[in-house]
Design an enzyme around this catalytic site. Structure first.
Site, PDB file in Angstrom:
ATOM      1  N   HIS A  55       0.617  -1.286  -0.107  1.00 45.95           N
ATOM      2  CA  HIS A  55      -0.014  -0.164  -0.047  1.00 45.95           C
ATOM      3  C   HIS A  55       0.757   1.142   0.043  1.00 45.95           C
ATOM      4  O   HIS A  55       2.079   1.230   0.192  1.00 45.95           O
ATOM      5  CB  HIS A  55      -0.909  -0.010   1.121  1.00 45.95           C
ATOM      6  CG  HIS A  55      -1.875  -1.185   1.267  1.00 45.95           C
ATOM      7  ND1 HIS A  55      -3.072  -0.926   0.512  1.00 45.95           N
ATOM      8  CD2 HIS A  55      -1.771  -2.478   1.909  1.00 45.95           C
ATOM      9  CE1 HIS A  55      -3.777  -2.280   0.791  1.00 45.95           C
ATOM     10  NE2 HIS A  55      -2.937  -3.011   1.665  1.00 45.95           N
TER      11      HIS A  55
ATOM     12  N   CYS B 237      -0.404   2.548  -4.345  1.00 45.47           N
ATOM     13  CA  CYS B 237      -1.169   3.690  -4.701  1.00 45.47           C
ATOM     14  C   CYS B 237      -0.139   5.212  -4.505  1.00 45.47           C
ATOM     15  O   CYS B 237       0.664   5.007  -3.745  1.00 45.47           O
ATOM     16  CB  CYS B 237      -2.384   3.652  -3.774  1.00 45.47           C
ATOM     17  SG  CYS B 237      -3.507   2.457  -3.732  1.00 45.47           S
TER      18      CYS B 237
END
Length: 492
Positions: free
Chosen positions: A170, A212
């Site tokens: 992430h 991301c």
């Protein structure tokens, strides 16, 4: 007077003497960037060259299965390319292979029809040793700083060596996750790369990043003259995507309740799996991965980006990933290349930040109706959703407190000028995150998307005291409970 045979011999000797001085004595493959690792070793300027690799899975928990699966797959590619374990450093929490939810204990797959990619993976830095601090020390070759932590292996590279770094997890604007807090911050990571470059201990470096907003780690920060070429799963403003998820096409085997891979990651690795020669360049791989990761629909795909020394991209991928077939005792990852998903057909995907809910919902659906475990799972899902709602609303409320209800949201979500980093003062960014987490609870992997808000608070020169007042006013009546940073750690 020389006879013809003697004249020809003399001319031949003269040519052989002059040739090494042409273009620094480099072979044609080095000049056009198409050398394999072995060919480069044959050149006089790279007789002692090695490929080093650092592979990082930045998460933990079975619901994040895909990140460690990505890294294990990457290891198998490098191993099959001929890299030695002594030159590959692996960071992974190592908690999924034998997790009770794994239908095949001791096995990890990265494709619905894939082989086990876990076998043989070095356990260099696992569990509590998977930290940003240890990663920085490994990259800098700082053996003293990792003494007694993990394997102690570091990138002990020399001036002619090449380095390949791959990260999967992430992320958020300006940050990359780690299973042990604090997270990686872009400025810190870039400073490590700058130190590595200043030490003169590598020739060229290639970095692949899956997360991301991964473009924000390098945009406006990575100097182009450091001989580092980077590709990222997304630009500085968008999510990256999990794939091979339950209920999507193509799905994992029915016994798996979690996503097996990430779209950008499986795109580059499945392309590398198909390479049996040195012919494909980094640029060619970048273009293929860019098309596949866009996924024929920008709402369920991302824009793969490149940064840094783009001239490196003409080189063969074999210079950084090894030459396929380099290790005869490591089988191909897939039994049949026809099993690979066609790159022109859209993949079923899920936003990285929602992949955990896909897993928990899948588990819930399989549980016996009316059972205590099903009731507990529903409570867990509700707790996750409630905390996400709290993060979103509290950030907006703080923005309104600081900048007014009309301007707050606009300021918090504003984007920097293209080519500029997200924040001017990185120390301020970390301070604002800590103040928020102290009073409002841990950001978690989901809340990393709000890093832009904290960056903009800093860019507006808000004082720490004003931020504290806003956070207390917003969150003082909220019970953070299990989401307390005292339990989960501060992300900054």
């Amino acid at each position: 007077m020389l006879s013809w045979p003697h004249l020809v011999l003399s001319l031949l000797l003269l040519v052989l003497m002059i040739a090494p001085s042409l273009e620094g004595g480099r072979s044609s493959c080095e000049l056009n960037g198409s050398c394999s690792f072995d060919e480069t070793q044959e050149g006089h300027e790279a007789t002692d060259s090695n490929i080093w690799a650092v592979l990082v899975a930045g998460s933990k928990g079975y619901y994040n299965y895909r990140h460690q699966a990505d890294v294990c797959h990457a290891y198998q590619i490098l191993k099959r390319g001929g890299l030695k374990d002594e030159n590959i450093v692996v960071f992974m929490y190592d908690d999924i292979a034998y997790d009770e939810s794994n239908p095949k204990p001791g096995v990890i797959i990265n494709h619905p029809e894939g082989h086990d990619v876990y076998a043989g993976v070095p356990k260099d830095y696992t569990g509590d040793s998977v930290t940003a601090t240890n990663l920085y020390a490994v990259l800098l070759g700082d053996k003293e700083s990792v003494k007694g932590r993990g394997s102690g292996k570091v990138v002990d590279s020399k001036p002619n060596d090449r380095i390949f770094i791959y990260y999967s997890d992430h992320g958020g604007p300006g940050t990359l996750g780690m299973p042990n807090m604090p997270n990686i911050y872009a400025k810190d990571f870039i400073e490590v790369l700058e130190k590595k470059h200043a030490s003169g201990t590598y020739k060229e470096m290639v970095i692949y990043v899956e997360s991301c907003e991964s473009g924000s780690i390098f945009e406006g920060l990575l100097n182009e003259n450091m001989n580092i070429y980077v590709t990222t799963a997304s630009n500085a403003e968008e999510s990256s995507w999990g794939t091979y998820c339950p209920g999507m096409k193509p799905p994992p085997p029915p016994e798996y309740d979690t996503c097996l891979g990430d779209l950008y990651s499986v795109s580059w690795m499945e392309d590398s799996d198909k390479q049996e020669t040195k012919e494909e360049s980094l640029e060619q791989q970048y273009k293929k991965v860019k098309v596949r990761t866009y996924n024929d629909n920008s709402s369920e795909g991302s824009h793969v980006m490149e940064y840094g020394a783009k001239e490196i991209s003409v080189q063969s991928i074999s210079l950084y990933q090894g030459l396929r077939g380099g290790s005869s005792n490591t089988s191909n990852i897939f039994t049949n290349q026809d099993q690979l998903h066609p790159p022109t057909i859209p993949m079923g995907v899920v936003n990285q930040r929602d992949a955990d809910l896909v897993y928990f919902q899948r588990k819930y659906e399989k549980m016996t109706e009316g059972s205590q475990e099903k009731e507990d799972m529903q409570k867990l899902i509700n707790d996750i959703k409630n905390h996400r709602s709290h993060l979103d609303t509290s950030i907006d409320a703080i923005g309104s407190h600081l900048f007014g209800s009309v301007n707050g949201h606009v300021i918090l979500t504003s984007l920097p000028t293209q080519g500029k980093p997200i924040v001017d003062d990185w120390g301020c960014l970390k301070s604002m995150v800590r103040i928020y987490e102290t009073h409002c609870g841990a950001l978690t992997e989901y809340g990393m998307k709000h890093m832009r808000a904290f960056a903009n608070i800093c860019n507006k020169k808000v004082s720490e005291e004003a931020m504290k007042v806003a956070a207390v006013d917003t969150c003082s009546k909220h019970n953070v409970g299990q989401w307390s940073p005292s339990k989960r750690g501060y992300s900054a």
